[in-house]
Design an enzyme around this catalytic site. Structure first.
Site, PDB file in Angstrom:
ATOM      1  N   SER A  65      18.934  25.431 -76.717  1.00 38.76           N
ATOM      2  CA  SER A  65      19.799  25.368 -75.529  1.00 38.76           C
ATOM      3  C   SER A  65      21.109  26.125 -75.661  1.00 38.76           C
ATOM      4  O   SER A  65      21.857  26.224 -74.685  1.00 38.76           O
ATOM      5  CB  SER A  65      20.090  23.908 -75.174  1.00 38.76           C
ATOM      6  OG  SER A  65      19.015  23.353 -74.452  1.00 38.76           O
ATOM      7  N   LYS A  68      22.048  28.733 -73.103  1.00 40.87           N
ATOM      8  CA  LYS A  68      22.830  28.481 -71.886  1.00 40.87           C
ATOM      9  C   LYS A  68      24.239  29.063 -71.961  1.00 40.87           C
ATOM     10  O   LYS A  68      24.932  29.125 -70.940  1.00 40.87           O
ATOM     11  CB  LYS A  68      22.870  26.990 -71.599  1.00 40.87           C
ATOM     12  CG  LYS A  68      21.488  26.387 -71.303  1.00 40.87           C
ATOM     13  CD  LYS A  68      21.573  24.901 -70.998  1.00 40.87           C
ATOM     14  CE  LYS A  68      20.218  24.317 -70.671  1.00 40.87           C
ATOM     15  NZ  LYS A  68      19.429  23.937 -71.865  1.00 40.87           N
ATOM     16  N   SER A 125      23.364  19.767 -70.620  1.00 42.13           N
ATOM     17  CA  SER A 125      22.396  20.779 -71.036  1.00 42.13           C
ATOM     18  C   SER A 125      21.154  20.778 -70.142  1.00 42.13           C
ATOM     19  O   SER A 125      20.023  20.917 -70.611  1.00 42.13           O
ATOM     20  CB  SER A 125      21.985  20.560 -72.504  1.00 42.13           C
ATOM     21  OG  SER A 125      21.326  21.701 -73.018  1.00 42.13           O
TER      22      SER A 125
END
Length: 392
Positions: A65, A68, A125
């Protein structure tokens, strides 16, 4: 007996030498061992981009993640250039709503503002929020991924390739600790991003019966003074990852850990790197971002001269106690600065040197647009110059 002692001593010396050789010099920086459990790691200072520590920082690994960070960078860039606004609505597609893993449980057709989607991405997230924003900005996630890879190339990141906007496991999706730090450095140009990444908790749908509690996956924003971002990551393939940034003692640093065994190890290793940065280094700030350094001459412009300002903070990083006495500044202008030009366009470089060593190098950019001179302006200017010559 003496011979046995000599042999034993020789073996001890050999083992010490082997340990020194096998441990990367960067991991022995300052006599301390950092990022011992991570696959790779890096520690940089934000203004200068100087590396204070690194371990296998160019190894290509899945970022999970932490992907991102690039997604948020493109969102902040779009807000900054006026393509989108924080209060505009973003509709959730069926595809976005179907994302697994970390999510804010968007439903197909549900609308949230860009501001709310950013909270969902930065704090919780949300994989669904990332895809919804990708589709909103580019029309499809595939097109958004092209934008992500184009931005990586623009930043000079040669060891990064994105396949999706959220970091869910997929083949050929990778980056490095070094590239992650450079993306984060770029994201932090948009200072308001920390208004989101620094929040430990918040709520979405607060005025409805579907009120959703957001809790930051980056626990250091609560437990380490000065930490105000940026992004965690975890998949079985990537293990535990974290890109953290802290701002204290007039110094902002970025620490990246990839491939840690547990969340506890991940946080410990980042904490040790931050402790190391603030105990061993200091920043000497020369100019803030946007400071006028000089005026640049513009050929064929509606204005002859325009202010050139610093594109970034101008800072120097040194070990604590080191002096910068005798440092000098040098401005190098681009050749043939010719109208028309746009605000923010690079027209030169400011270098700060000490004994011919470049301590800081920052682009100088235009403070405003410069249109091409009209025919009347050109005639008037030419006449003025010729008149000046006749008077002399």
């Amino acid at each position: 007996m003496k011979q046995s002692l000599r042999i034993l001593l020789a073996l001890i010396i050999l083992m010490a030498l082997m340990t020194s050789i096998m441990t990367p010099a960067s991991a022995r920086e300052g006599g301390v061992k950092l990022a011992d459990d991570a696959s790779s790691a890096i520690l940089i200072e934000r203004d200068t981009g100087k590396i204070m520590f690194e371990k296998n920082s160019n190894e290509k690994l899945p970022p999970a993640s932490m992907t991102k960070i690039m997604t948020m960078l493109l969102i902040m860039e779009a807000i900054d250039n006026g393509k989108i606004t924080l209060d505009e609505k973003v509709r959730t597609s069926e595809r976005a709503a179907s994302m697994g893993g970390s999510q804010i449980f968007l439903e197909p057709g549900e609308e949230m503002t860009v501001d709310e989607m950013l909270k969902g991405i930065a704090i919780a997230s949300g994989n669904d929020a990332s895809v919804a924003m990708a589709e909103h900005l580019a029309g499809s996630e595939d097109e958004f991924v092209n934008m992500m890879n184009d931005k990586a190339k623009e930043l000079g990141l040669k060891d990064t390739n994105f396949v999706n906007s959220n970091g869910l496991p997929v083949a050929d999706h990778y980056t490095t600790a070094h590239d992650m730090a450079m993306m984060s450095r770029e994201l932090l140009k948009y200072e308001s991003i920390t208004d989101y990444t620094s929040l430990y908790e918040d709520y979405l749908r607060a005025d409805s019966d579907k009120k959703f509690w957001l809790v930051n996956t980056n626990k250091l924003v609560k437990f380490y003074p000065g930490v105000d971002g940026l992004k965690t990551g975890f998949t079985r393939e990537a293990k535990y990852c974290l890109t953290a940034t802290a701002n204290k003692k007039d110094m902002r640093v970025i620490a990246v850990v990839m491939g840690a065994s547990t969340p506890k190890d991940r946080n410990r290793q980042v904490t040790e790197m931050l402790d190391y940065a603030y105990s061993q280094y200091q920043v000497h700030k020369q100019y803030d971002r946007g400071t006028v350094i000089a005026q640049v001459k513009v050929n064929k412009g509606a204005k002859n001269k325009v202010d050139a300002v610093t594109a970034e903070n101008v800072s120097m990083l040194t070990k604590k106690g080191e002096s910068l006495e005798g440092a000098t500044e040098e401005v190098v202008w681009n050749e043939d600065v010719k109208a028309p030009l746009k605000e923010g366009q690079t027209v030169g470089t400011l270098k700060v040197k000490l004994d011919e060593k470049v301590l800081s190098e920052v682009s100088l950019v235009l403070s405003e647009d410069v249109d091409e001179a009209s025919l009347w302006q050109f005639i008037k200017r030419t006449a003025s110059i010729m008149g000046g010559k006749r008077e002399s």
